[in-house]
Scaffold this motif. Structure first.
Motif, PDB file in Angstrom:
ATOM      1  N   ARG A   1      18.284 117.322  32.738  1.00  0.00           N
ATOM      2  CA  ARG A   1      17.173 117.892  34.047  1.00  0.00           C
ATOM      3  C   ARG A   1      18.401 118.470  35.388  1.00  0.00           C
ATOM      4  O   ARG A   1      18.761 117.411  35.871  1.00  0.00           O
ATOM      5  CB  ARG A   1      16.208 116.833  34.054  1.00  0.00           C
ATOM      6  CG  ARG A   1      15.368 116.646  32.918  1.00  0.00           C
ATOM      7  CD  ARG A   1      14.512 117.731  31.912  1.00  0.00           C
ATOM      8  NE  ARG A   1      13.683 117.572  30.789  1.00  0.00           N
ATOM      9  CZ  ARG A   1      14.118 117.089  30.027  1.00  0.00           C
ATOM     10  NH1 ARG A   1      15.703 117.144  29.363  1.00  0.00           N
ATOM     11  NH2 ARG A   1      13.981 116.612  28.369  1.00  0.00           N
ATOM     12  N   SER A   2      17.488 119.219  35.954  1.00  0.00           N
ATOM     13  CA  SER A   2      17.897 120.279  37.052  1.00  0.00           C
ATOM     14  C   SER A   2      17.047 120.809  37.916  1.00  0.00           C
ATOM     15  O   SER A   2      15.731 121.558  37.228  1.00  0.00           O
ATOM     16  CB  SER A   2      18.749 120.874  37.068  1.00  0.00           C
ATOM     17  OG  SER A   2      19.609 121.450  38.049  1.00  0.00           O
ATOM     18  N   LYS A   3      16.392 120.594  39.255  1.00  0.00           N
ATOM     19  CA  LYS A   3      15.733 120.954  39.553  1.00  0.00           C
ATOM     20  C   LYS A   3      15.973 122.994  39.766  1.00  0.00           C
ATOM     21  O   LYS A   3      15.303 123.630  40.355  1.00  0.00           O
ATOM     22  CB  LYS A   3      15.143 121.075  40.907  1.00  0.00           C
ATOM     23  CG  LYS A   3      14.645 119.165  40.879  1.00  0.00           C
ATOM     24  CD  LYS A   3      14.085 118.713  42.007  1.00  0.00           C
ATOM     25  CE  LYS A   3      13.342 117.380  41.993  1.00  0.00           C
ATOM     26  NZ  LYS A   3      13.483 116.797  43.845  1.00  0.00           N
ATOM     27  N   GLN A   4      17.087 123.375  40.249  1.00  0.00           N
ATOM     28  CA  GLN A   4      17.767 124.961  40.287  1.00  0.00           C
ATOM     29  C   GLN A   4      19.160 124.872  39.628  1.00  0.00           C
ATOM     30  O   GLN A   4      18.981 126.020  38.902  1.00  0.00           O
ATOM     31  CB  GLN A   4      17.849 124.489  41.427  1.00  0.00           C
ATOM     32  CG  GLN A   4      16.887 125.126  42.709  1.00  0.00           C
ATOM     33  CD  GLN A   4      16.684 125.494  43.932  1.00  0.00           C
ATOM     34  OE1 GLN A   4      17.137 124.151  44.157  1.00  0.00           O
ATOM     35  NE2 GLN A   4      16.483 126.438  44.348  1.00  0.00           N
ATOM     36  N   ALA A   5      19.781 123.532  39.519  1.00  0.00           N
ATOM     37  CA  ALA A   5      21.709 124.441  39.366  1.00  0.00           C
ATOM     38  C   ALA A   5      21.174 123.970  37.492  1.00  0.00           C
ATOM     39  O   ALA A   5      21.292 123.381  37.125  1.00  0.00           O
ATOM     40  CB  ALA A   5      22.569 123.424  39.757  1.00  0.00           C
ATOM     41  N   PRO A   6      21.543 125.666  36.607  1.00  0.00           N
ATOM     42  CA  PRO A   6      21.482 125.045  35.448  1.00  0.00           C
ATOM     43  C   PRO A   6      22.665 124.413  34.667  1.00  0.00           C
ATOM     44  O   PRO A   6      23.955 123.842  35.321  1.00  0.00           O
ATOM     45  CB  PRO A   6      22.507 126.773  34.994  1.00  0.00           C
ATOM     46  CG  PRO A   6      21.636 127.038  36.292  1.00  0.00           C
ATOM     47  CD  PRO A   6      22.332 126.744  37.489  1.00  0.00           C
ATOM     48  N   ILE A   7      22.227 123.853  33.690  1.00  0.00           N
ATOM     49  CA  ILE A   7      22.919 121.663  33.717  1.00  0.00           C
ATOM     50  C   ILE A   7      23.833 122.258  32.154  1.00  0.00           C
ATOM     51  O   ILE A   7      23.998 122.079  31.187  1.00  0.00           O
ATOM     52  CB  ILE A   7      22.465 120.642  33.921  1.00  0.00           C
ATOM     53  CG1 ILE A   7      20.942 120.988  33.116  1.00  0.00           C
ATOM     54  CG2 ILE A   7      22.192 120.417  35.254  1.00  0.00           C
ATOM     55  CD1 ILE A   7      20.138 120.231  33.273  1.00  0.00           C
TER      56      ILE A   7
ATOM     57  N   HIS B   1      17.552 124.396  27.511  1.00  0.00           N
ATOM     58  CA  HIS B   1      17.849 124.806  28.277  1.00  0.00           C
ATOM     59  C   HIS B   1      18.520 125.340  29.898  1.00  0.00           C
ATOM     60  O   HIS B   1      18.948 123.930  29.920  1.00  0.00           O
ATOM     61  CB  HIS B   1      15.834 125.433  29.751  1.00  0.00           C
ATOM     62  CG  HIS B   1      14.862 124.974  28.425  1.00  0.00           C
ATOM     63  ND1 HIS B   1      15.164 125.973  27.167  1.00  0.00           N
ATOM     64  CD2 HIS B   1      14.487 123.973  27.302  1.00  0.00           C
ATOM     65  CE1 HIS B   1      14.175 125.982  26.152  1.00  0.00           C
ATOM     66  NE2 HIS B   1      14.158 124.937  26.136  1.00  0.00           N
ATOM     67  N   PRO B   2      18.529 125.584  30.704  1.00  0.00           N
ATOM     68  CA  PRO B   2      19.413 126.159  31.712  1.00  0.00           C
ATOM     69  C   PRO B   2      19.069 124.826  32.855  1.00  0.00           C
ATOM     70  O   PRO B   2      19.670 124.159  33.431  1.00  0.00           O
ATOM     71  CB  PRO B   2      19.368 127.235  32.114  1.00  0.00           C
ATOM     72  CG  PRO B   2      18.169 128.260  31.635  1.00  0.00           C
ATOM     73  CD  PRO B   2      17.830 127.154  30.882  1.00  0.00           C
ATOM     74  N   LEU B   3      17.407 124.414  32.721  1.00  0.00           N
ATOM     75  CA  LEU B   3      16.968 123.297  33.771  1.00  0.00           C
ATOM     76  C   LEU B   3      17.417 121.675  32.904  1.00  0.00           C
ATOM     77  O   LEU B   3      16.601 120.852  33.679  1.00  0.00           O
ATOM     78  CB  LEU B   3      15.701 123.714  34.714  1.00  0.00           C
ATOM     79  CG  LEU B   3      16.631 125.135  35.314  1.00  0.00           C
ATOM     80  CD1 LEU B   3      15.460 124.918  36.770  1.00  0.00           C
ATOM     81  CD2 LEU B   3      17.815 124.600  36.506  1.00  0.00           C
ATOM     82  N   ALA B   4      16.808 121.783  31.686  1.00  0.00           N
ATOM     83  CA  ALA B   4      16.289 120.980  30.554  1.00  0.00           C
ATOM     84  C   ALA B   4      17.144 120.626  29.874  1.00  0.00           C
ATOM     85  O   ALA B   4      16.817 121.646  28.331  1.00  0.00           O
ATOM     86  CB  ALA B   4      15.457 121.167  30.695  1.00  0.00           C
ATOM     87  N   SER B   5      18.082 120.558  29.347  1.00  0.00           N
ATOM     88  CA  SER B   5      19.202 119.974  27.881  1.00  0.00           C
ATOM     89  C   SER B   5      19.550 118.987  28.068  1.00  0.00           C
ATOM     90  O   SER B   5      18.741 117.859  28.547  1.00  0.00           O
ATOM     91  CB  SER B   5      20.626 120.836  28.514  1.00  0.00           C
ATOM     92  OG  SER B   5      20.123 121.852  28.708  1.00  0.00           O
ATOM     93  N   GLY B   6      20.096 118.351  26.684  1.00  0.00           N
ATOM     94  CA  GLY B   6      19.921 117.403  26.089  1.00  0.00           C
ATOM     95  C   GLY B   6      21.212 117.337  25.441  1.00  0.00           C
ATOM     96  O   GLY B   6      22.248 118.046  25.405  1.00  0.00           O
ATOM     97  N   ALA B   7      21.910 116.464  25.726  1.00  0.00           N
ATOM     98  CA  ALA B   7      23.932 115.425  25.083  1.00  0.00           C
ATOM     99  C   ALA B   7      23.985 114.719  24.430  1.00  0.00           C
ATOM    100  O   ALA B   7      23.376 113.835  24.482  1.00  0.00           O
ATOM    101  CB  ALA B   7      24.324 116.581  26.277  1.00  0.00           C
ATOM    102  N   ASN B   8      25.491 114.091  24.057  1.00  0.00           N
ATOM    103  CA  ASN B   8      25.165 112.935  23.596  1.00  0.00           C
ATOM    104  C   ASN B   8      26.580 112.816  23.741  1.00  0.00           C
ATOM    105  O   ASN B   8      27.955 113.457  24.348  1.00  0.00           O
ATOM    106  CB  ASN B   8      25.905 112.671  22.053  1.00  0.00           C
ATOM    107  CG  ASN B   8      24.323 113.216  20.912  1.00  0.00           C
ATOM    108  OD1 ASN B   8      23.644 112.490  20.761  1.00  0.00           O
ATOM    109  ND2 ASN B   8      24.119 114.517  21.282  1.00  0.00           N
TER     110      ASN B   8
END
Length: 311
Positions: A263-269, A281-288
């Motif tokens: 998660r991020s408040k401003q910086a896309p991840i 999403h740019p500010l809410a993503s999932g990975a492995n």
């Protein structure tokens, strides 16, 4: 939307899917669409399939559907960016496949797609599909879609909340359901979740730039008697700390790899997530992540990404 409605009208049997490990938007959009179709097309058989998530039982339950039921049927998948995440692989055996989603369309599956990345949630898209095409909403469908919007906007906190989101939510709020009760249910958790949240706050690793990480191991989950899906309840917790700008929660899976909630408040991840068998999403993503080294790589990438964003 018109093409989707044409397809819906053409089929007598419709089966609705969503993603694995459902959240309020996944269930809200799936069950909300089921309720809308049952209300407006009572002659049709409309089913929702997938795992029944115990922590979200207040939103509704899935239907039991046999394998033969999929033959010649319309299948709709909501709130699911890519095919590996679709709950119930039988979606492939239907006659026609529709995708309705708000995530980046990196996996353009389906015969017909409605993907709106400007929407806060799949529930917002479904609500407007009904509202803009004079489909009748019931109090139950409004409750479900409202829950989905609230869930994916963090109670209208996240940047994806637009004036259209607020307007859509306001129109849903006109229907007769217990909004306060619904929000209390969505905001409540068991003591074991509170204890896990305390563990998170006490053990967060925070970098000088404001990137945080925490590891939730299988041993820790067993100690608190918490399932993998229940760990989602603490994903937003680090973001309440003013100094933290980006964070990752590494949840160990039964096979030893880590599911990474970012998660991020401003910086896309989301570009980082895509490099590690994920996305979002740019500010809410999932990975492995499949090793301790990859865990460290993800953390360092988040740090570098935040530094670049802050320049």
């Amino acid at each position: 939307m018109n093409d989707i409605l044409t397809r819906i009208k053409a089929y007598d049997d419709i089966i609705i899917h969503r993603h694995k490990n459902p959240d309020p938007d996944a269930l809200g959009s799936q069950l909300g669409l089921r309720e809308i179709l049952r209300t407006n097309f009572p002659e049709k058989k409309v089913s929702a399939v997938g795992f029944d998530e115990p922590s979200l039982a207040f939103l509704g339950k899935m239907d039991k559907v046999s394998d033969q039921t999929f033959e010649g049927k319309l299948v709709i998948v909501v709130d699911t960016a890519n095919t590996p995440r679709i709950d119930d692989d039988r979606y492939q055996t239907g006659d026609f496949l529709i995708k309705i989603d708000h995530h980046p369309n990196d996996d353009a599956y389906g015969d017909l797609l409605l993907v709106d990345t400007t929407a806060s949630s799949a529930s917002e898209i479904i609500a407007n599909l009904a509202l803009e095409n004079s489909l009748q909403l019931s109090s139950e469908s409004a409750r479900l879609l409202y829950a989905g919007i609230v869930g994916d906007t963090g109670r209208f906190l996240y940047p994806a909340t637009t004036p259209k989101t607020l307007y859509t939510a306001a129109r849903l709020a006109e229907y007769d359901f217990d909004r306060a009760g619904l929000l209390r249910e969505m905001d409540s958790f068991d003591m074991k979740i509170a204890q896990l949240q305390g563990y998170v706050y006490e053990n967060l690793e925070i970098s000088p730039e404001g990137v945080a990480r925490i590891f939730i191991t299988q041993e820790r989950m067993k100690a608190y008697n918490i399932s993998d899906s229940e760990t989602s309840a603490i994903v937003s917790a680090p973001g309440k700390i003013r100094e933290i700008q980006t964070w990752a929660i590494f949840v160990e899976q039964a096979d030893g790899h880590f599911r990474v909630r970012m998660r991020s408040k401003q910086a896309p991840i989301n570009q980082i997530a895509k490099q590690h068998a994920g996305g979002g999403h740019p500010l809410a993503s999932g990975a492995n992540s499949y090793s301790a080294a990859e865990n460290d790589t993800i953390f360092q990438q988040l740090r570098d990404n935040l530094l670049d964003f802050q320049k």
